[in-house]
Write a protein that holds these residues in place. Sequence first.
Motif, PDB file in Angstrom:
ATOM      1  N   HIS A 179       4.825  -1.953  12.843  1.00 22.63           N
ATOM      2  CA  HIS A 179       4.857  -3.308  13.391  1.00 22.63           C
ATOM      3  C   HIS A 179       6.034  -3.565  14.329  1.00 22.63           C
ATOM      4  N   GLY A 180       6.998  -2.679  14.329  1.00 18.62           N
ATOM      5  CA  GLY A 180       8.201  -2.884  15.135  1.00 18.62           C
ATOM      6  C   GLY A 180       9.313  -3.486  14.303  1.00 18.62           C
ATOM      7  N   LEU A 181      10.497  -2.940  14.439  1.00 17.31           N
ATOM      8  CA  LEU A 181      11.628  -3.374  13.630  1.00 17.31           C
ATOM      9  C   LEU A 181      11.950  -4.856  13.825  1.00 17.31           C
ATOM     10  N   LYS A 182      11.913  -5.330  15.065  1.00 20.00           N
ATOM     11  CA  LYS A 182      12.248  -6.737  15.323  1.00 20.00           C
ATOM     12  C   LYS A 182      11.262  -7.675  14.653  1.00 20.00           C
ATOM     13  N   GLU A 183       9.982  -7.349  14.693  1.00 17.26           N
ATOM     14  CA  GLU A 183       8.966  -8.199  14.058  1.00 17.26           C
ATOM     15  C   GLU A 183       9.133  -8.209  12.542  1.00 17.26           C
ATOM     16  N   ASP A 235       0.833  -1.207   0.000  1.00 18.87           N
ATOM     17  CA  ASP A 235       0.000   0.000   0.000  1.00 18.87           C
ATOM     18  C   ASP A 235       0.863   1.250   0.000  1.00 18.87           C
ATOM     19  N   ASN A 236       1.859   1.270   0.866  1.00 19.49           N
ATOM     20  CA  ASN A 236       2.715   2.448   0.967  1.00 19.49           C
ATOM     21  C   ASN A 236       3.617   2.593  -0.250  1.00 19.49           C
ATOM     22  N   PHE A 237       4.100   1.474  -0.795  1.00 21.22           N
ATOM     23  CA  PHE A 237       4.923   1.518  -1.998  1.00 21.22           C
ATOM     24  C   PHE A 237       4.157   2.200  -3.127  1.00 21.22           C
ATOM     25  N   CYS A 238       2.908   1.810  -3.319  1.00 21.20           N
ATOM     26  CA  CYS A 238       2.092   2.404  -4.377  1.00 21.20           C
ATOM     27  C   CYS A 238       1.886   3.895  -4.149  1.00 21.20           C
ATOM     28  N   LYS A 239       1.669   4.261  -2.899  1.00 24.20           N
ATOM     29  CA  LYS A 239       1.486   5.681  -2.561  1.00 24.20           C
ATOM     30  C   LYS A 239       2.750   6.468  -2.898  1.00 24.20           C
ATOM     31  N   TYR A 240       3.898   5.970  -2.481  1.00 25.55           N
ATOM     32  CA  TYR A 240       5.154   6.677  -2.739  1.00 25.55           C
ATOM     33  C   TYR A 240       5.485   6.724  -4.224  1.00 25.55           C
ATOM     34  N   LEU A 254      12.194   1.629   0.254  1.00 21.17           N
ATOM     35  CA  LEU A 254      12.814   1.968   1.536  1.00 21.17           C
ATOM     36  C   LEU A 254      11.866   2.755   2.444  1.00 21.17           C
ATOM     37  N   LEU A 255      11.143   3.691   1.870  1.00 19.52           N
ATOM     38  CA  LEU A 255      10.173   4.444   2.667  1.00 19.52           C
ATOM     39  C   LEU A 255       9.069   3.526   3.190  1.00 19.52           C
ATOM     40  N   SER A 256       8.633   2.598   2.369  1.00 20.40           N
ATOM     41  CA  SER A 256       7.586   1.650   2.769  1.00 20.40           C
ATOM     42  C   SER A 256       8.076   0.719   3.870  1.00 20.40           C
ATOM     43  N   TYR A 257       9.305   0.250   3.748  1.00 22.43           N
ATOM     44  CA  TYR A 257       9.902  -0.595   4.783  1.00 22.43           C
ATOM     45  C   TYR A 257       9.998   0.174   6.098  1.00 22.43           C
ATOM     46  N   SER A 258      10.403   1.426   6.015  1.00 21.78           N
ATOM     47  CA  SER A 258      10.501   2.268   7.204  1.00 21.78           C
ATOM     48  C   SER A 258       9.137   2.427   7.872  1.00 21.78           C
ATOM     49  N   ASP A 259       8.110   2.654   7.066  1.00 17.51           N
ATOM     50  CA  ASP A 259       6.746   2.776   7.605  1.00 17.51           C
ATOM     51  C   ASP A 259       6.305   1.484   8.288  1.00 17.51           C
TER      52      ASP A 259
END
Length: 73
Positions: A42-46, A15-20, A32-37
């Motif tokens: 959800h938390g980096l560890k998860e 969803d975020n990838f498409c938005k960006y 990268l922006l989507s991964y950051s979101d």
Amino acid sequence: MVELTLIALLNTIGDNFCKYRSEGNDNYKSLLLSYSDASEKHGLKEVRKVIKESSNISIAAVAVAVSKCPQHL
């Protein structure tokens, strides 16, 4: 806490990838922006755990992207 699944992660990122991408960012920056979101949500560890434990993640990721915004691929 509900365990994060690969499909839930990819749907968030998709969803975020498409938005960006729609905002004019290139594929790499959008990813990268989507991964950051997703890491914030959800938390980096998860997120890292799901990525490490997933097989065929690239196939699943492409399938999600194609279904959400094929115009950007």
